[in-house]
Design a protein around this motif. Structure first.
Motif, mmCIF file in Angstrom:
data_model
loop_
_atom_site.group_PDB
_atom_site.id
_atom_site.type_symbol
_atom_site.label_atom_id
_atom_site.label_comp_id
_atom_site.label_asym_id
_atom_site.label_seq_id
_atom_site.Cartn_x
_atom_site.Cartn_y
_atom_site.Cartn_z
ATOM 1 N N LYS A 99 -13.288 -14.069 0.005
ATOM 2 C CA LYS A 99 -11.865 -14.348 0.140
ATOM 3 C C LYS A 99 -11.608 -15.832 -0.041
ATOM 4 O O LYS A 99 -12.396 -16.667 0.417
ATOM 5 N N THR A 129 -9.368 -4.697 0.618
ATOM 6 C CA THR A 129 -9.788 -4.010 1.829
ATOM 7 C C THR A 129 -9.416 -2.534 1.780
ATOM 8 O O THR A 129 -10.202 -1.663 2.177
ATOM 9 N N ASN A 180 -3.632 -13.439 0.747
ATOM 10 C CA ASN A 180 -3.680 -12.310 1.680
ATOM 11 C C ASN A 180 -3.386 -10.971 1.015
ATOM 12 O O ASN A 180 -4.004 -9.962 1.353
ATOM 13 N N ASN A 213 0.810 -1.214 0.000
ATOM 14 C CA ASN A 213 0.000 0.000 0.000
ATOM 15 C C ASN A 213 0.847 1.270 0.000
ATOM 16 O O ASN A 213 0.413 2.308 0.512
ATOM 17 N N ASN A 223 -5.954 -7.904 1.190
ATOM 18 C CA ASN A 223 -5.571 -6.626 1.786
ATOM 19 C C ASN A 223 -5.684 -5.478 0.780
ATOM 20 O O ASN A 223 -6.053 -4.358 1.148
#
Length: 260
Positions: free
Chosen positions: A165, A148, A141, A112, A145
């Motif tokens: 997921k 999200t 994952n 990110n 993420n």
């Protein structure tokens, strides 16, 4: 005469995103990325017609040659998954990272980073712009993420598509804590949760769950329409034809090809 269809390329906003993207000053080899092979953007319909969005992690060696993501072993497993839901063409697959990773511990903390995240969000915004996406599945994952983070944005909050997921398609690595049966049990749960939200599949058919291992039918060849023109059939219906060369070279960039 060969008449296989091929991917005619991205259109609209997707095309613009493929023309202007983060370069190796963002995805640096020093940070664990295999930037020497350049970005690999998507697989499927980058034209606004997709009904299913698939998010993966990063492109590997096979993808460096095919120039489309999820085209090796993981890709054939995912292809079988989406076809169980009735999608034979109306899907778009993107990755959390557009460059390959050669060191997970170095690269993952950059998931990110502002420039990486902002570019990924533009892809997600383009995917939902037409309002056709019915469901989203994130494999692993990093993908979860990334999703999200997008959902926390104003554009993401406006998205109503169902999300599920699932384990990464190659989570069942030899000697690891996740077995093949663990993976397929997880995927069966994901399929059952996704199925009620599929309103416009390409093919209507009953949902057939996975057993204890993949069958040949659950590892289909990836359609030629997902690849650039001229890509040979063996590149989309066999696994492990691309691997690390010896020596691997800077950023593990040297790749060896074995034609079946």
């Amino acid at each position: 005469m060969n008449t296989d269809p091929f991917d005619t390329g991205p259109t609209g906003k997707f095309r613009t995103l493929c023309q202007k993207y983060p370069d190796d000053t963002v995805y640096r080899g020093a940070d664990g990325f295999r930037s020497l092979w350049g970005p690999i953007f998507y697989r499927g319909r980058a034209n606004g017609s997709a009904r299913l969005l698939v998010i993966g992690q990063d492109p590997a060696q096979t993808e460096a040659f095919t120039r489309r993501i999820l085209s090796g072993q993981a890709g054939r497993r995912v292809q079988g998954f989406v076809e169980k839901l009735g999608y034979t063409r109306s899907y778009l697959m993107i990755n959390a990272f557009v460059y390959g990773i050669f060191n997970q511990n170095m690269a993952m903390p950059h998931l990110n980073d502002p420039e990486i995240q902002a570019y990924r969000h533009q892809w997600l915004e383009a995917a939902f712009a037409k309002g056709k996406i019915e469901a989203v599945v994130t494999f692993g994952n990093a993908a979860f993420n990334a999703w999200t983070a997008f959902k926390a944005t104003p554009a993401g909050q406006a998205v109503t598509a169902f999300h599920q997921k699932a384990l990464h398609p190659t989570a069942d690595k030899p000697g690891g804590p996740i077995t093949r049966k663990d993976l397929l049990d997880n995927w069966n749960v994901a399929l059952n949760k996704l199925r009620p939200h599929i309103q416009n599949p390409d093919v209507s058919k009953p949902l057939v769950p996975y057993g204890n291992d993949f069958t040949a039918a659950e590892l289909p060849a990836i359609p030629s329409r997902d690849f650039p023109m001229g890509l040979q059939p063996w590149m989309r219906n066999t696994d492990f034809w691309a691997g690390m060369s010896d020596p691997p070279g800077t950023e593990r960039a040297n790749i060896s090809i074995v034609v079946p």
